[in-house]
Scaffold this motif. Structure first.
Motif, PDB file in Angstrom:
ATOM      1  N   LYS A 104       0.657  -1.209   0.160  1.00  8.89           N
ATOM      2  CA  LYS A 104      -0.104  -0.064   0.016  1.00  8.89           C
ATOM      3  C   LYS A 104       0.831   1.310   0.031  1.00  8.89           C
ATOM      4  CE  LYS A 104      -3.756   2.329   2.547  1.00  8.89           C
ATOM      5  NZ  LYS A 104      -4.471   2.452   3.763  1.00  8.89           N
ATOM      6  N   ALA A 105       2.119   1.237   0.844  1.00  8.87           N
ATOM      7  CA  ALA A 105       2.761   2.415   0.901  1.00  8.87           C
ATOM      8  C   ALA A 105       3.650   2.707  -0.263  1.00  8.87           C
ATOM      9  CB  ALA A 105       3.917   2.333   1.992  1.00  8.87           C
ATOM     10  N   SER A 106       3.913   1.495  -1.029  1.00  7.77           N
ATOM     11  CA  SER A 106       4.554   1.732  -2.409  1.00  7.77           C
ATOM     12  C   SER A 106       3.835   2.452  -3.239  1.00  7.77           C
ATOM     13  CB  SER A 106       5.190   0.341  -2.743  1.00  7.77           C
ATOM     14  OG  SER A 106       6.129  -0.055  -1.929  1.00  7.77           O
ATOM     15  N   ARG A 107       2.380   2.095  -3.494  1.00 14.29           N
ATOM     16  CA  ARG A 107       1.490   2.508  -4.444  1.00 14.29           C
ATOM     17  C   ARG A 107       1.118   3.890  -3.984  1.00 14.29           C
ATOM     18  NH1 ARG A 107      -3.189  -1.998  -4.208  1.00 14.29           N
ATOM     19  NH2 ARG A 107      -2.026  -3.989  -5.438  1.00 14.29           N
ATOM     20  N   GLU A 108       1.197   4.346  -2.834  1.00 13.94           N
ATOM     21  CA  GLU A 108       0.910   5.725  -2.507  1.00 13.94           C
ATOM     22  C   GLU A 108       1.995   6.835  -2.906  1.00 13.94           C
ATOM     23  OE1 GLU A 108       0.037   5.478   1.688  1.00 13.94           O
ATOM     24  OE2 GLU A 108      -2.166   4.905   1.440  1.00 13.94           O
ATOM     25  N   LYS A 109       3.237   6.073  -2.620  1.00 13.37           N
ATOM     26  CA  LYS A 109       4.593   6.615  -3.088  1.00 13.37           C
ATOM     27  C   LYS A 109       4.737   6.889  -4.576  1.00 13.37           C
ATOM     28  CE  LYS A 109       8.177   8.800  -1.103  1.00 13.37           C
ATOM     29  NZ  LYS A 109       7.790   9.950  -0.302  1.00 13.37           N
ATOM     30  N   LEU A 110       4.480   5.759  -5.168  1.00 14.00           N
ATOM     31  CA  LEU A 110       4.385   6.097  -6.560  1.00 14.00           C
ATOM     32  C   LEU A 110       3.382   7.077  -7.091  1.00 14.00           C
ATOM     33  CD1 LEU A 110       4.449   2.497  -8.054  1.00 14.00           C
ATOM     34  CD2 LEU A 110       6.274   3.981  -8.177  1.00 14.00           C
ATOM     35  N   ASP A 111       2.425   7.202  -6.568  1.00 16.90           N
ATOM     36  CA  ASP A 111       1.518   8.383  -6.871  1.00 16.90           C
ATOM     37  C   ASP A 111       1.882   9.618  -6.643  1.00 16.90           C
ATOM     38  OD1 ASP A 111      -0.697   6.486  -7.719  1.00 16.90           O
ATOM     39  OD2 ASP A 111      -1.623   6.487  -5.922  1.00 16.90           O
ATOM     40  N   GLU A 130      -4.901   7.040 -17.001  1.00 16.89           N
ATOM     41  CA  GLU A 130      -5.931   5.979 -16.837  1.00 16.89           C
ATOM     42  C   GLU A 130      -5.837   5.098 -16.007  1.00 16.89           C
ATOM     43  OE1 GLU A 130      -7.452   5.624 -20.877  1.00 16.89           O
ATOM     44  OE2 GLU A 130      -7.678   7.411 -21.403  1.00 16.89           O
ATOM     45  N   ASN A 131      -4.618   4.562 -15.945  1.00 16.65           N
ATOM     46  CA  ASN A 131      -4.393   3.170 -14.958  1.00 16.65           C
ATOM     47  C   ASN A 131      -2.748   3.439 -14.603  1.00 16.65           C
ATOM     48  OD1 ASN A 131      -2.389   2.469 -17.519  1.00 16.65           O
ATOM     49  ND2 ASN A 131      -4.561   2.054 -18.581  1.00 16.65           N
ATOM     50  N   ASP A 132      -2.585   2.256 -14.045  1.00 12.41           N
ATOM     51  CA  ASP A 132      -1.313   2.267 -13.301  1.00 12.41           C
ATOM     52  C   ASP A 132      -0.243   2.060 -14.212  1.00 12.41           C
ATOM     53  OD1 ASP A 132      -2.089   2.269 -10.767  1.00 12.41           O
ATOM     54  OD2 ASP A 132      -2.373   0.277 -10.318  1.00 12.41           O
ATOM     55  N   PHE A 133      -0.386   1.564 -15.639  1.00 16.86           N
ATOM     56  CA  PHE A 133       0.653   1.528 -16.664  1.00 16.86           C
ATOM     57  C   PHE A 133       0.989   3.030 -16.804  1.00 16.86           C
ATOM     58  CE2 PHE A 133      -1.807  -2.540 -17.422  1.00 16.86           C
ATOM     59  CZ  PHE A 133      -0.697  -3.442 -17.044  1.00 16.86           C
ATOM     60  N   ASP A 134      -0.070   3.767 -17.054  1.00 21.86           N
ATOM     61  CA  ASP A 134       0.283   5.218 -17.348  1.00 21.86           C
ATOM     62  C   ASP A 134       1.183   5.995 -16.286  1.00 21.86           C
ATOM     63  OD1 ASP A 134      -1.500   4.925 -19.773  1.00 21.86           O
ATOM     64  OD2 ASP A 134      -3.157   5.819 -18.909  1.00 21.86           O
ATOM     65  N   LYS A 135       0.796   5.460 -15.270  1.00 17.34           N
ATOM     66  CA  LYS A 135       1.728   6.185 -13.910  1.00 17.34           C
ATOM     67  C   LYS A 135       3.183   5.613 -14.284  1.00 17.34           C
ATOM     68  CE  LYS A 135      -2.181   5.917 -10.648  1.00 17.34           C
ATOM     69  NZ  LYS A 135      -2.737   5.637  -9.514  1.00 17.34           N
TER      70      LYS A 135
END
Length: 215
Positions: A104-111, A130-135
């Motif tokens: 969860k923390a990793s996803r938040e940091k990527l955002d 539009e999705n995590d791939f775009d990020k």
């Protein structure tokens, strides 16, 4: 986690990522080699990165975060870790716990990184997510200094014409250049046009022949 285990995780994440272990920008290489041919085009962008990180450090950080954030990799990673005899049982347990617990923390940091990169670099603010791939594409593009047009085109997976990309690669090879990243159609068209003009000049002057390396 101690430094040795973190280095182990960084190496593992980079091995599983599309980055490679050492930072190198194909856009920078292409821009420099075109310059040697007398063609000056801006293909490499030096973007502002979070915490003033170097591209190498940011590349590693993104690889680790993406690795930990991806649940589909966890089972395979766990098997690889537990079969690694170079690690003690305690080290294996710590690594697995760190990866699973940091999802969860990793996803938040990527955002957080995506927001920073788009805010600190206005030329990337127009890119729509539009999705995590775009990020991931935005972060990877910023890491390696790809132009906004190239990042935007790469993100349009459903619209990309792979046959045209293959044809473009072939056209570049005719000029002694092997592409190592995807150019947008408009960029490729401009570069090929300049290479065509340059070829006429080079062929007309024997002294210029053979002085440009293949990238």
């Amino acid at each position: 986690m101690n430094k040795d285990l973190m280095k182990y995780l960084e190496k593992m994440a980079l091995d599983w990522s599309p980055f490679g272990s050492t930072w190198d920008s194909a856009a920078k290489d292409l821009e420099e080699d075109l310059a040697k041919r007398g063609i000056n085009m801006k293909l490499y962008y030096k973007y502002a990165l979070p915490e003033n990180m170097t591209p190498q450090k940011f590349m590693t950080r993104v690889a680790v975060l993406d690795f930990c954030a991806n649940p589909s990799l966890f089972f395979k990673a766990k098997i690889e870790i537990f079969f690694d005899k170079s690690l003690s049982l305690v080290e294996r347990l710590r690594l697995v716990k760190y990866i699973k617990g940091g999802r969860k923390a990793s996803r938040e940091k990527l955002d957080e990184y995506v927001k920073f990169v788009q805010h600190a670099n206005p030329e990337l603010s127009k890119l729509k997510i539009e999705n995590d791939f775009d990020k991931f594409d935005i972060l990877a593009g910023a890491t390696f200094g790809f132009a906004p047009d190239e990042i935007e085109y790469f993100m349009k997976r459903k619209e990309r014409d792979l046959n045209r990309e293959h044809e473009t690669d072939g056209k570049f090879k005719q000029f002694g250049i092997e592409l190592h990243y995807v150019l947008s159609p408009q960029t490729a068209k401009k570069v090929i046009a300049e290479l065509g003009k340059n070829k006429k000049v080079t062929m007309g002057n024997p002294k210029l022949r053979g002085n440009v390396r293949v990238i």
